[in-house]
Design an enzyme around this catalytic site. Structure first.
Site, mmCIF file in Angstrom:
data_model
loop_
_atom_site.group_PDB
_atom_site.id
_atom_site.type_symbol
_atom_site.label_atom_id
_atom_site.label_comp_id
_atom_site.label_asym_id
_atom_site.label_seq_id
_atom_site.Cartn_x
_atom_site.Cartn_y
_atom_site.Cartn_z
ATOM 1 C CB SER A 142 0.478 -71.395 39.771
ATOM 2 O OG SER A 142 -0.014 -71.030 41.046
ATOM 3 C CD1 TRP A 167 3.253 -73.944 51.464
ATOM 4 C CD2 TRP A 167 1.555 -75.063 52.358
ATOM 5 N NE1 TRP A 167 2.229 -73.046 51.672
ATOM 6 C CE2 TRP A 167 1.168 -73.705 52.222
ATOM 7 C CE3 TRP A 167 0.632 -75.951 52.896
ATOM 8 C CZ2 TRP A 167 -0.077 -73.220 52.597
ATOM 9 C CZ3 TRP A 167 -0.619 -75.477 53.279
ATOM 10 C CH2 TRP A 167 -0.968 -74.131 53.133
ATOM 11 C CB SER A 190 4.734 -85.859 45.326
ATOM 12 O OG SER A 190 5.517 -85.274 46.343
ATOM 13 C CG LEU A 191 8.541 -82.125 45.219
ATOM 14 C CD1 LEU A 191 9.683 -81.291 45.803
ATOM 15 C CD2 LEU A 191 7.352 -81.232 44.911
ATOM 16 C CB ALA A 199 2.393 -80.440 37.829
ATOM 17 N NE ARG A 251 5.606 -89.376 53.684
ATOM 18 C CZ ARG A 251 5.617 -88.337 52.872
ATOM 19 N NH1 ARG A 251 4.659 -88.171 51.987
ATOM 20 N NH2 ARG A 251 6.596 -87.450 52.937
ATOM 21 C CB SER A 256 0.600 -79.340 48.024
ATOM 22 O OG SER A 256 -0.702 -79.373 48.562
ATOM 23 C CB SER A 257 4.481 -77.448 44.580
ATOM 24 O OG SER A 257 3.811 -78.378 43.782
#
Length: 512
Positions: free
Chosen positions: A17, A49, A377-378, A20, A278, A46-47
């Site tokens: 949840s 955060w 990533s988002l 994605a 990074r 993780s999304s």
């Protein structure tokens, strides 16, 4: 014995949840679907955060071609350029999708979108919400939409343990919690299970995220890709907590600098300085710490009193450990943050297994290559969650349930984390990877609580061992240079186990 729940038979099942998974469920609607999450909807993802935001070319001096160029440069030669371009070209659509679901992105004092700058981006293109609360705000908004959608059945508190197969196609999913075991018959499963940071002691991910989706897909025979590439965020808040809080790249984008315990700005002479990719920043910080030093992020001059309004979440996190970022430099260290590798998928999110789709961090689409560009990533989660959902709705060929196995034990990373943290960190060496392979293989074949985490760790170790170069987030002290040519690697768990046994046998022969 697991109970078969037929009332949801043949509905698409979404596991996870985060962004994605939520987007996928909303896209599948109004077709009924089932969303499974081991905790509360949207929690422990993780999304939720994510601090930075989502990358999209919106300013007059920016365009998708520049965004693609930055993505390919960060990916260090391993991006699938066609896949990356297709995702980036849908960034504006992804932005509008989030707006459609009620997300209001930050604006400047003139009422224009406030665009942030992050490492390795050549333009300001990061849209954000609530300063550094982007992930929380986006997930909260989408969670509310899911809960208000009658076509989406949410099953909280259930952990996916095993993908059921019959004749090499998906036929169901085995779920469990401490008191029950159930089987959901379905020929359509979408894994949106997140990353692998829980395999490391130092991580910014939810600690239970060890790559469960990858382990399940690997057991089912799925092809895995680029498993060696683990991105370590350079600036996690260095303290005794687990997980470690993230100090967003956006802080460096606003002018904060990295210094060591002597006050030296050690990134000053490196191309890109604090805003280098990074992997470069993480490796430089790791080198400082390895020599016995300390590293700090100093925003006092760049932001001063503005820090608390621009970065309220980070300010609160710092205050919890006794740091005032307005007047003090912030102690930082690298931490496992994002996995570029995962389950290999095509442009629609399909895995190599009929009936299994993957979206978000659990997938390897080719967008990120050897090193993810910040805030891509988002973007990938929205684009690929949407694509996979649309593809799922065009497929529905029910398959009868095959044999239902004994429910695997609840996974436990306790015995695996020390191996991974010591042998598969920011800087790697063949000797460490050999030790990891030898230590992990018995756990993989033991079918105990450590088995699934060990599978994911072994995949990382073997992929890393085979890449005899330093590229992107994969840095080897015994192979510090890049090959002139390179390629992505795809393997199954069966391939990896064969190589692992071969390497151990070779080591024994050398010793004898």
């Amino acid at each position: 014995m697991a109970k078969i729940v037929d009332c949801f038979a043949d509905r698409p099942i979404i596991v996870g949840s985060g962004l994605a998974g939520l987007i996928a469920a909303l896209t599948i609607s109004p077709e009924p679907s089932v969303l499974v999450t081991r905790s509360a909807l949207g929690a422990e993802t993780s999304s939720a955060w994510a601090q930075g935001g989502m990358s999209v070319s919106l300013s007059p001096d920016d365009n998708p071609s520049l965004h693609l160029a930055d993505t390919l440069a960060a990916g260090d030669g391993l991006c699938d350029a066609v896949a990356a371009e297709s995702i980036i070209l849908e960034a504006l659509d992804a932005f509008h999708v989030l707006q459609h679901f009620g997300i209001h992105f930050d604006q400047d004092s003139n009422g224009h979108l406030a665009l942030g700058l992050e490492a390795a981006h050549s333009r300001r293109r990061i849209v954000h919400v609530g300063g550094d609360r982007s992930g929380t705000a986006i997930v909260q908004a989408l969670t509310a939409c899911v809960l208000n959608d009658p076509s989406i059945t949410v099953l909280e508190g259930l952990e996916a343990r095993h993908i059921l197969m019959a004749d090499n196609v998906v036929c169901g999913l085995l779920l469990a919690n401490p008191t029950s075991e159930i089987v959901l018959p379905s020929s359509r499963i979408l894994l949106a299970t997140g990353g692998i940071g829980g395999l490391y002691d130092a991580t910014t991910n939810p600690v239970n995220n060890f790559g469960q989706g990858i382990a399940m897909a690997a057991r089912a025979g799925a092809v895995l890709a680029d498993m060696e590439f683990v991105q370590f965020h350079p600036t996690a808040l260095h303290c005794h907590n687990r997980p470690l809080a993230l100090v967003s790249e956006a802080v460096r984008g606003e002018g904060a600098v990295l210094i060591n315990e002597r006050g030296e700005r050690f990134m000053a002479d490196i191309p890109g300085a604090e805003l280098a990719a990074r992997n470069i920043v993480a490796q430089a910080i790791s080198a400082e710490i390895t020599r016995g030093g300390q590293v700090f992020l100093d925003a006092r001059q760049a932001l001063g009193a503005r820090f608390s309004t621009r970065f309220p979440t980070i300010t609160a996190l710092c205050h919890k450990v006794g740091i005032d970022p307005v007047h003090m430099p912030i102690p930082v260290c690298p931490a496992a943050h994002y996995h570029m590798g995962g389950i290999a998928t095509d442009r629609q999110g399909r895995s190599s297994i009929p009936g299994l789709w993957v979206a978000g961090e659990a997938a390897s689409t080719g967008l990120h290559g050897a090193n993810r560009l910040a805030s891509n990533s988002l973007l990938e989660a929205v684009v690929m969650g949407t694509r996979a959902a649309r593809d799922i709705t065009s497929h529905n060929t029910p398959h009868p349930l095959g044999t239902i196995p004994i429910t695997p034990k609840k996974p436990d990373t306790t015995l695996i984390r020390p191996i991974v943290s010591q042998c598969l960190g920011v800087l790697r060496h063949a000797a460490d990877m050999h030790r990891a392979i030898a230590a992990l293989l018995p756990f993989v074949e033991g079918e105990e609580e450590s088995s699934d985490p060990a599978i994911v760790a072994l995949l990382i170790a073997i992929f890393a061992h085979l890449r005899t170069e330093s590229r992107g987030a994969h840095a080897r002290t015994d192979f510090p240079l890049k090959h002139d040519t390179t390629q992505r690697r795809n393997m199954t768990l069966e391939d990896v186990l064969e190589i692992a046994h071969s390497r151990i046998a070779q080591r024994k022969e050398k010793i004898s």
